[in-house]
Design a protein around this motif. Structure first.
Motif, mmCIF file in Angstrom:
data_model
loop_
_atom_site.group_PDB
_atom_site.id
_atom_site.type_symbol
_atom_site.label_atom_id
_atom_site.label_comp_id
_atom_site.label_asym_id
_atom_site.label_seq_id
_atom_site.Cartn_x
_atom_site.Cartn_y
_atom_site.Cartn_z
ATOM 1 N N ASP A 2 17.161 -7.814 3.618
ATOM 2 C CA ASP A 2 17.858 -8.364 2.442
ATOM 3 C C ASP A 2 17.105 -9.540 1.838
ATOM 4 O O ASP A 2 17.320 -9.887 0.665
ATOM 5 C CB ASP A 2 19.282 -8.787 2.811
ATOM 6 C CG ASP A 2 20.143 -7.617 3.265
ATOM 7 O OD1 ASP A 2 19.888 -6.489 2.798
ATOM 8 O OD2 ASP A 2 21.044 -7.822 4.097
ATOM 9 N N LEU A 3 16.239 -10.143 2.619
ATOM 10 C CA LEU A 3 15.425 -11.253 2.106
ATOM 11 C C LEU A 3 14.459 -10.793 1.015
ATOM 12 O O LEU A 3 13.927 -11.625 0.264
ATOM 13 C CB LEU A 3 14.638 -11.905 3.251
ATOM 14 C CG LEU A 3 15.476 -12.651 4.304
ATOM 15 C CD1 LEU A 3 14.584 -13.081 5.460
ATOM 16 C CD2 LEU A 3 16.170 -13.861 3.678
ATOM 17 N N LEU A 4 14.243 -9.484 0.916
ATOM 18 C CA LEU A 4 13.352 -8.958 -0.117
ATOM 19 C C LEU A 4 13.892 -9.249 -1.512
ATOM 20 O O LEU A 4 13.135 -9.262 -2.483
ATOM 21 C CB LEU A 4 13.160 -7.444 0.066
ATOM 22 C CG LEU A 4 12.426 -7.008 1.340
ATOM 23 C CD1 LEU A 4 12.469 -5.499 1.487
ATOM 24 C CD2 LEU A 4 10.987 -7.499 1.308
ATOM 25 N N TRP A 5 15.185 -9.475 -1.618
ATOM 26 C CA TRP A 5 15.765 -9.818 -2.921
ATOM 27 C C TRP A 5 15.270 -11.166 -3.418
ATOM 28 O O TRP A 5 15.471 -11.520 -4.590
ATOM 29 C CB TRP A 5 17.294 -9.823 -2.822
ATOM 30 C CG TRP A 5 17.893 -8.458 -2.685
ATOM 31 C CD1 TRP A 5 17.342 -7.281 -3.102
ATOM 32 C CD2 TRP A 5 19.151 -8.120 -2.111
ATOM 33 N NE1 TRP A 5 18.178 -6.225 -2.825
ATOM 34 C CE2 TRP A 5 19.307 -6.703 -2.210
ATOM 35 C CE3 TRP A 5 20.177 -8.855 -1.515
ATOM 36 C CZ2 TRP A 5 20.422 -6.035 -1.748
ATOM 37 C CZ3 TRP A 5 21.299 -8.176 -1.055
ATOM 38 C CH2 TRP A 5 21.422 -6.781 -1.165
ATOM 39 N N LEU A 6 14.627 -11.928 -2.554
ATOM 40 C CA LEU A 6 14.098 -13.233 -2.957
ATOM 41 C C LEU A 6 12.739 -13.117 -3.653
ATOM 42 O O LEU A 6 12.256 -14.098 -4.221
ATOM 43 C CB LEU A 6 13.972 -14.153 -1.737
ATOM 44 C CG LEU A 6 15.286 -14.554 -1.051
ATOM 45 C CD1 LEU A 6 14.995 -15.391 0.177
ATOM 46 C CD2 LEU A 6 16.184 -15.308 -2.020
ATOM 47 N N VAL A 7 12.124 -11.938 -3.609
ATOM 48 C CA VAL A 7 10.808 -11.774 -4.244
ATOM 49 C C VAL A 7 10.871 -12.064 -5.742
ATOM 50 O O VAL A 7 10.025 -12.806 -6.268
ATOM 51 C CB VAL A 7 10.236 -10.367 -3.970
ATOM 52 C CG1 VAL A 7 8.975 -10.127 -4.799
ATOM 53 C CG2 VAL A 7 9.928 -10.193 -2.487
ATOM 54 N N PHE A 34 10.837 -3.798 -4.040
ATOM 55 C CA PHE A 34 11.392 -4.665 -3.000
ATOM 56 C C PHE A 34 12.920 -4.774 -3.120
ATOM 57 O O PHE A 34 13.616 -4.894 -2.111
ATOM 58 C CB PHE A 34 10.763 -6.053 -3.084
ATOM 59 C CG PHE A 34 9.283 -6.052 -2.834
ATOM 60 C CD1 PHE A 34 8.784 -5.857 -1.559
ATOM 61 C CD2 PHE A 34 8.391 -6.223 -3.878
ATOM 62 C CE1 PHE A 34 7.413 -5.846 -1.321
ATOM 63 C CE2 PHE A 34 7.019 -6.212 -3.653
ATOM 64 C CZ PHE A 34 6.535 -6.012 -2.368
ATOM 65 N N ILE A 35 13.416 -4.724 -4.339
ATOM 66 C CA ILE A 35 14.864 -4.810 -4.542
ATOM 67 C C ILE A 35 15.566 -3.575 -3.991
ATOM 68 O O ILE A 35 16.682 -3.655 -3.455
ATOM 69 C CB ILE A 35 15.176 -4.986 -6.043
ATOM 70 C CG1 ILE A 35 14.617 -6.325 -6.550
ATOM 71 C CG2 ILE A 35 16.679 -4.924 -6.298
ATOM 72 C CD1 ILE A 35 14.715 -6.489 -8.057
ATOM 73 N N LEU A 36 14.922 -2.413 -4.087
ATOM 74 C CA LEU A 36 15.540 -1.152 -3.688
ATOM 75 C C LEU A 36 15.499 -0.900 -2.179
ATOM 76 O O LEU A 36 16.324 -0.132 -1.662
ATOM 77 C CB LEU A 36 14.871 0.007 -4.422
ATOM 78 C CG LEU A 36 15.113 0.084 -5.938
ATOM 79 C CD1 LEU A 36 14.195 1.118 -6.566
ATOM 80 C CD2 LEU A 36 16.564 0.409 -6.225
ATOM 81 N N ILE A 37 14.563 -1.494 -1.474
ATOM 82 C CA ILE A 37 14.424 -1.256 -0.033
ATOM 83 C C ILE A 37 15.735 -1.489 0.725
ATOM 84 O O ILE A 37 16.139 -0.655 1.547
ATOM 85 C CB ILE A 37 13.291 -2.120 0.557
ATOM 86 C CG1 ILE A 37 11.925 -1.580 0.136
ATOM 87 C CG2 ILE A 37 13.383 -2.170 2.079
ATOM 88 C CD1 ILE A 37 11.449 -0.372 0.885
ATOM 89 N N PRO A 38 16.445 -2.611 0.524
ATOM 90 C CA PRO A 38 17.700 -2.827 1.274
ATOM 91 C C PRO A 38 18.742 -1.728 1.069
ATOM 92 O O PRO A 38 19.523 -1.441 1.985
ATOM 93 C CB PRO A 38 18.204 -4.166 0.730
ATOM 94 C CG PRO A 38 16.967 -4.884 0.282
ATOM 95 C CD PRO A 38 16.096 -3.808 -0.281
ATOM 96 N N LEU A 80 3.098 -7.868 2.635
ATOM 97 C CA LEU A 80 4.522 -7.626 2.862
ATOM 98 C C LEU A 80 4.834 -6.134 2.804
ATOM 99 O O LEU A 80 5.593 -5.619 3.637
ATOM 100 C CB LEU A 80 5.347 -8.387 1.819
ATOM 101 C CG LEU A 80 6.872 -8.197 1.866
ATOM 102 C CD1 LEU A 80 7.423 -8.637 3.223
ATOM 103 C CD2 LEU A 80 7.536 -8.969 0.731
ATOM 104 N N SER A 81 4.250 -5.445 1.843
ATOM 105 C CA SER A 81 4.461 -3.997 1.723
ATOM 106 C C SER A 81 3.954 -3.263 2.960
ATOM 107 O O SER A 81 4.628 -2.368 3.489
ATOM 108 C CB SER A 81 3.751 -3.466 0.475
ATOM 109 O OG SER A 81 4.202 -4.107 -0.696
ATOM 110 N N LEU A 89 8.373 6.910 -3.476
ATOM 111 C CA LEU A 89 7.632 6.465 -2.297
ATOM 112 C C LEU A 89 8.564 5.993 -1.185
ATOM 113 O O LEU A 89 8.365 6.324 -0.013
ATOM 114 C CB LEU A 89 6.658 5.363 -2.685
ATOM 115 C CG LEU A 89 5.617 5.014 -1.614
ATOM 116 C CD1 LEU A 89 4.261 4.792 -2.249
ATOM 117 C CD2 LEU A 89 6.011 3.773 -0.832
ATOM 118 N N ILE A 90 9.606 5.241 -1.546
ATOM 119 C CA ILE A 90 10.564 4.777 -0.536
ATOM 120 C C ILE A 90 11.300 5.961 0.079
ATOM 121 O O ILE A 90 11.533 6.007 1.297
ATOM 122 C CB ILE A 90 11.570 3.789 -1.154
ATOM 123 C CG1 ILE A 90 10.860 2.539 -1.669
ATOM 124 C CG2 ILE A 90 12.612 3.370 -0.118
ATOM 125 C CD1 ILE A 90 11.755 1.619 -2.488
#
Length: 383
Positions: A27-32, A68-72, A313-314, A354-355
């Motif tokens: 969820d920290l990916l939302w900070l990108v 990054f937003i979609l990963i969570p 990061l990716s 890709l995800i």
């Protein structure tokens, strides 16, 4: 519209997790995107010029990092036992259907009666209406079918789907798609120790060159390489963007020129284009093709350091999700290829595809490990 939908989804998932107190590290990916806004203002302060509004900077930061937003969301769906391979299979069948309809009824897609594989203006586009979007999805499907499809689909079906996916990539004349197919095929050769096939891998490109030397992706690649020595006369927009992104990253070191200033959808009429003499070029005047290289956009807007951190990061995300599986390196290489030659982090189509394939591989790997553990346990019990 898709940005608004993403914001609503983020708000829903955020407050759901807040109420249930079950946040996780992804969820920290939302900070990108937040970091993007902060770096942009740091760059603007450092260089003494304010070239954009807070609204544009914030919106572009949201657009630029959809990956990054979609990963969570995929992590949450995986926890809820969503079977990603079924979703991928539906998308693949839908793509094959679009390919066939485009081939037999081209007037429904490009208003022409014939498909010309030697002309980029008459390439098969399918339901995606973009040959590269169709090809990249098929190349990722190819990587999944070849290396993980047997356990889920069976041997015959996985081979059949792999061949179909590869043929679509080849006939789409997508250089990006073909490169990804070769990467995953190389992994298959290494994993299965099929060194006898190496001769075929080396032979096929030469046979292809001999047979289709005038095909778009061969002739265009040769022409693009010939333009590298003269950037002022080049018509290859990706190379132009990558070339100037390195110059801008150097001139605006260490933070780049900031969000919505170079190679992104909200960078129209940017002062950066005027400062570097790019605004008079047709590509920038028509605002066409300038965001086709995600690497160029990242380097220009955020500089060397932040761009490198995003790639690291990716890679760490890929290795973490696949638990260091050997395919992780090849997946990361595919990610690099896509980000250099196509819009990626900012483009929801490539990001989602890709995800999706990444999580399909994760679930296939986890299921195989559970089966192997169960078989080992049963073997110990029976002995």
């Amino acid at each position: 519209m898709d940005e608004l939908l993403i914001l609503l989804l983020v708000a829903y998932l955020f407050f759901t997790k807040l109420i249930q107190n079950r946040f996780c590290r992804t969820d920290l990916l939302w900070l990108v995107p937040v970091a993007s806004v902060l770096l942009t203002y740091a760059s603007l302060l450092l260089n003494g010029s304010w070239v954009n509004s807070f609204y544009n900077i914030s919106l572009q930061s949201l657009i630029s990092f959809k990956f990054f937003i979609l990963i969570p969301f995929f992590v949450e769906a995986n926890k809820r036992k969503v079977t990603f391979d079924k979703i991928l299979l539906v998308l693949f069948v839908f793509t094959v259907l679009g390919f066939l309809l485009n081939y037999f009824y081209p007037e429904l897609f490009i208003n022409e009666k014939t498909i010309n594989f030697k002309d980029r203006d008459f390439r098969i586009v399918g339901f995606q209406f973009k040959p590269n979007d169709m090809a990249i999805l098929c190349s990722l499907c190819f990587g999944y079918f070849v290396n993980f499809g047997r356990d889920k689909l069976g041997y015959k079906m996985s081979v059949t789907f792999s061949i179909i996916a590869l043929l679509i990539v080849i006939l789409s004349t997508s250089r990006t798609g073909l490169a990804i197919c070769m990467i995953f095929l190389a992994y298959w050769l290494q994993a299965k120790n099929r060194f006898a096939f190496l001769a075929v891998i080396f032979f096929l490109p030469f046979a292809w060159l001999f047979e289709f030397e005038q095909m778009f992706f061969i002739s265009e690649t040769i022409r693009n390489i010939g333009e590298f020595s003269n950037i002022e006369q080049s018509n290859y927009i990706r190379f132009i963007m990558i070339y100037y992104s390195f110059i801008i990253a150097q001139d605006y070191f260490p933070f780049g020129s900031g969000a919505a200033s170079f190679g992104t959808v909200l960078s129209a009429n940017s002062e950066i284009y005027k400062n570097y003499g790019l605004s008079s070029l047709e590509f920038f005047d028509d605002f066409w093709g300038i965001f086709d290289s995600n690497l160029a956009s990242l380097l220009g807007e955020y500089g060397f350091i932040f761009s490198a951190l995003l790639y690291i990061l990716s890679f760490k995300l890929v290795f973490a999700l696949l638990d260091g599986h050997r395919v992780s390196k090849y997946f990361c290489l595919s990610l690099i290829i896509i980000s250099i030659l196509q819009p990626f982090y900012s483009y929801h189509v490539n990001s989602v595809n890709l995800i999706l394939v990444l999580f399909c591989m994760k679930q296939a790997k986890d299921a195989k490990e559970i089966r192997n553990l169960k078989n080992s346990y049963e073997g110990v019990i029976s002995s």
